[in-house]
Write a protein that holds these residues in place. Structure first.
Motif, PDB file in Angstrom:
ATOM      1  N   HIS A 206       1.699   1.617   5.266  1.00  0.00           N
ATOM      2  CA  HIS A 206       1.171   0.352   5.805  1.00  0.00           C
ATOM      3  C   HIS A 206      -0.195   0.051   5.197  1.00  0.00           C
ATOM      4  O   HIS A 206      -0.806  -0.963   5.545  1.00  0.00           O
ATOM      5  N   GLU A 207      -0.678   0.949   4.335  1.00  0.00           N
ATOM      6  CA  GLU A 207      -1.994   0.775   3.724  1.00  0.00           C
ATOM      7  C   GLU A 207      -1.849  -0.097   2.482  1.00  0.00           C
ATOM      8  O   GLU A 207      -1.582   0.384   1.385  1.00  0.00           O
ATOM      9  N   MET A 208      -2.037  -1.398   2.661  1.00  0.00           N
ATOM     10  CA  MET A 208      -1.797  -2.339   1.565  1.00  0.00           C
ATOM     11  C   MET A 208      -2.818  -2.182   0.440  1.00  0.00           C
ATOM     12  O   MET A 208      -2.509  -2.432  -0.721  1.00  0.00           O
ATOM     13  N   GLY A 209      -4.035  -1.764   0.781  1.00  0.00           N
ATOM     14  CA  GLY A 209      -5.040  -1.523  -0.257  1.00  0.00           C
ATOM     15  C   GLY A 209      -4.597  -0.427  -1.205  1.00  0.00           C
ATOM     16  O   GLY A 209      -4.701  -0.568  -2.428  1.00  0.00           O
ATOM     17  N   PHE A 210      -4.071   0.661  -0.653  1.00  0.00           N
ATOM     18  CA  PHE A 210      -3.548   1.760  -1.478  1.00  0.00           C
ATOM     19  C   PHE A 210      -2.388   1.262  -2.327  1.00  0.00           C
ATOM     20  O   PHE A 210      -2.321   1.517  -3.530  1.00  0.00           O
ATOM     21  N   ALA A 211      -1.453   0.539  -1.693  1.00  0.00           N
ATOM     22  CA  ALA A 211      -0.271   0.046  -2.419  1.00  0.00           C
ATOM     23  C   ALA A 211      -0.678  -0.840  -3.581  1.00  0.00           C
ATOM     24  O   ALA A 211      -0.091  -0.793  -4.664  1.00  0.00           O
ATOM     25  N   ARG A 212      -1.706  -1.626  -3.369  1.00  0.00           N
ATOM     26  CA  ARG A 212      -2.137  -2.582  -4.391  1.00  0.00           C
ATOM     27  C   ARG A 212      -2.929  -1.914  -5.515  1.00  0.00           C
ATOM     28  O   ARG A 212      -2.760  -2.239  -6.686  1.00  0.00           O
ATOM     29  N   PHE A 247       5.670 -11.643   5.229  1.00  0.00           N
ATOM     30  CA  PHE A 247       5.193 -10.302   5.594  1.00  0.00           C
ATOM     31  C   PHE A 247       3.735 -10.121   5.179  1.00  0.00           C
ATOM     32  O   PHE A 247       2.907  -9.645   5.972  1.00  0.00           O
ATOM     33  N   LEU A 248       3.413 -10.486   3.945  1.00  0.00           N
ATOM     34  CA  LEU A 248       2.039 -10.308   3.442  1.00  0.00           C
ATOM     35  C   LEU A 248       1.051 -11.152   4.237  1.00  0.00           C
ATOM     36  O   LEU A 248      -0.078 -10.713   4.491  1.00  0.00           O
ATOM     37  N   LYS A 249       1.441 -12.334   4.644  1.00  0.00           N
ATOM     38  CA  LYS A 249       0.551 -13.173   5.481  1.00  0.00           C
ATOM     39  C   LYS A 249       0.205 -12.477   6.778  1.00  0.00           C
ATOM     40  O   LYS A 249      -0.886 -12.597   7.296  1.00  0.00           O
ATOM     41  N   SER A 250       1.161 -11.713   7.306  1.00  0.00           N
ATOM     42  CA  SER A 250       0.945 -11.058   8.613  1.00  0.00           C
ATOM     43  C   SER A 250       0.132  -9.772   8.509  1.00  0.00           C
ATOM     44  O   SER A 250      -0.434  -9.321   9.503  1.00  0.00           O
ATOM     45  N   VAL A 251       0.065  -9.157   7.314  1.00  0.00           N
ATOM     46  CA  VAL A 251      -0.609  -7.857   7.205  1.00  0.00           C
ATOM     47  C   VAL A 251      -1.887  -7.888   6.379  1.00  0.00           C
ATOM     48  O   VAL A 251      -2.674  -6.941   6.424  1.00  0.00           O
TER      49      VAL A 251
END
Length: 252
Positions: A206-212, A247-251
């Motif tokens: 759920h860590e979008m910074g890591f994923a990005r 999904f991205l808008k929500s997270v």
């Protein structure tokens, strides 16, 4: 697929063909096919209940597929007669919960699998454990017990324990979701270091910074299938899939 030519043309470690998984009438994974190449860092993202954890747990048969095949280093591990325990020696796994043995010291937790399975002698396993504890910044905790550690420290020990088997690929199933927010960074930093060293990793997160920032690929799963599979730049800045955009808008 990675845009790094060395990775894009690299050895395929895992190939998934038409993977399906159902629990009774409930279809969780529906006809997933993909490849994971040596050196890739793949982040798996998506809403809760979309099948992310089932997908990653299927890669080493912790969840047994209902249909399809999974090839690890060229061998179909879903075939009858395959010694999955031998396969798992090469596939490290880090869970949401740490699954450490409370009655063993940190060092003995790390030594257990390689010494018990005969991968390393006991002195070799102890040396390896000390080296790995230094790598994850916990060399001073070797003789402590898990109950004496914070959640972030326990997860770093769990990572070290998986690395003790010298795996070819590491699977992470939401490794920071059980941690207090201030402990998340210390675990992600270890994972970033592994990525820099070329470890092949598949990370449900759920860590979008890591994923990005760290991934070579980001995969969006929804309704039991891969809806988008691309570089993080495309997935996060120019997503093609409408559900992914929502999904991205929500997270973010």
């Amino acid at each position: 697929m990675s845009d790094n030519p060395a990775i894009a043309n690299g050895e395929v470690l895992i190939r998934v063909e038409n993977l399906c998984k159902s629990f009774g009438d409930h279809v969780v994974l529906n006809d997933i096919s993909m490849e994971i190449r040596k050196g890739e860092v793949i982040s798996v993202i998506g809403p809760s209940g979309c099948g992310k954890s089932t997908f990653i747990r299927s890669l080493n048969l912790l969840e047994e597929p209902t249909g399809g095949s999974i090839f690890f280093e060229g061998e179909d591990i879903t075939e009858r007669g395959v010694d999955i325990r031998k396969v798992r020696e090469k596939i490290g796994m880090v869970f949401q919960q740490f699954n450490l043995f409370d009655n063993m010291t940190v060092k003995k937790n790390i030594m257990l699998a390689p010494s018990k399975l005969g991968v390393l002698t006991r002195p070799e396993a102890e040396k390896k454990a000390i080296e790995l504890l230094e790598m994850v910044g916990l060399s001073d905790k070797a003789d402590q017990y898990p109950a004496q550690l914070s959640g972030g420290q326990k997860q770093r020990v769990a990572i070290a324990r998986s690395l003790a088997m010298n795996p070819d690929v590491m699977l992470f199933d939401e490794p920071t979701s059980a941690l207090d927010p201030e402990m998340v960074g210390e675990v992600l930093n270890i994972m970033k270091e592994l990525a820099k060293k070329g470890m092949t990793m598949v990370v449900v997160t759920h860590e979008m910074g890591f994923a990005r920032e760290v991934s070579t690929r980001a995969i969006f799963i929804d309704e039991g299938n891969i809806q988008e599979d691309n570089t993080p730049e495309v997935v996060f800045t120019n997503p093609k899939n409408e559900r992914l955009r929502e999904f991205l808008k929500s997270v973010l």
